[in-house]
Write an enzyme that holds these catalytic residues in place. Sequence first.
Site, PDB file in Angstrom:
ATOM      1  CG  ASP A  14      39.392  32.098  43.343  1.00  0.00           C
ATOM      2  OD1 ASP A  14      38.171  32.297  43.447  1.00  0.00           O
ATOM      3  OD2 ASP A  14      40.181  32.225  44.295  1.00  0.00           O
ATOM      4  CG  ASP A 108      34.024  32.485  44.605  1.00  0.00           C
ATOM      5  OD1 ASP A 108      33.815  31.335  45.016  1.00  0.00           O
ATOM      6  OD2 ASP A 108      34.631  33.344  45.255  1.00  0.00           O
ATOM      7  CD  GLU A 109      37.258  28.220  45.369  1.00  0.00           C
ATOM      8  OE1 GLU A 109      38.450  27.986  45.054  1.00  0.00           O
ATOM      9  OE2 GLU A 109      36.893  28.431  46.541  1.00  0.00           O
TER      10      GLU A 109
END
Length: 366
Positions: A14, A108-109
């Site tokens: 993350d 983003d993850e």
Amino acid sequence: MEEVLANRKIIHVDMDAFYASVEQMDNPELQGKPLAVGGGGKRGVVSAASYEARKFGVRSAMPGFTARKLCPDLIFVRPRFDRYQEISSQVRKIFFQYTDLVEPLSLDEAYLDVTENKKGNPSATLIAQEIRQQILDEVGLTASAGISINKFIAKVASDYNKPNGQKTVNPEEVIDFLEDLDVKKFYGVGKVTRAKMYQMGIYTGKDLKSKSEEFLTQHFGKSGGHYYRIVRGIHKSEVKPNRERKSLAAERTFSENISSEIYMLERLENIAEELQKRLKRSKVAGRTVTLKIKYSDFTLQTRSKTLPYFVNDATILLETAKELLYQDKMKNSVRLLGISLSNLNTGQDHKKEKEEVEIIQLRFDF
């Protein structure tokens, strides 16, 4: 726990305050300052907040005016999604150096299954450290990671030592880790469910584990069975590298309430054009167009229509949205409009239709 579950090595990576961190990286003058990506006006919404801003209580999805009250020195910047996509692609290239089993959840993850990996490294903990260091060296941003036997525990663990940290929950530590955890930390337990659990005296994983599956199903429906399993470390969902997108959408919150249909149509035209860009960037089309309307009293209404063919063209999206807009009288002035497209041609069954749609669009261009 089943043997097969204990043998998996899953990493959840993350990125730390991703949008805000990208803005601070690209503009050194913003580094170390409280920053929010999004709108700072009375109708604006915070899309992301830097850690400097989070110290004041600023969070994503918070109204811009509330964020300013909490942090008077807060700096707002407009989001640059093309730039975030570019950085996200760089990060994913690093992931694929270690494994092909990568399941992105957002820009983003992502989950990574490194049980068998390209580096031949038996330690998922060391792999996570290498990945985070490589992201820092090559991209310039920090990331946090959670490492465990399944996706659920890895996701929870990745938030444990943020920012720029990681947490490993080994197979023999899983039960103790989950029992000690506050239920609000359980991924998928929202504010409403958390409040309900607290009212029942369920504060920790241990409290949750003490309840029977019948009790949890009775009070939480189908989710009850899910809670019963995850608190025992059971989560069989595999890392799916070809995770299919269910829908694509674009929406706008207006600085002033709109009551004129002419103004609404102008805004819908811009929204349709933005959605077309996203659809063509993702190389998908869909059949079900949904118009989203949020009124000034915050009530939400959706109107949908399923077309007999796949589309990804702004003109058709706009015409369908117009039809849906005129379908019923407006209840009040409007503060938000959005268009989404679902029933996408992302499955194997729709491969032929997808190709046909792209050919049609090329003909339109000429």
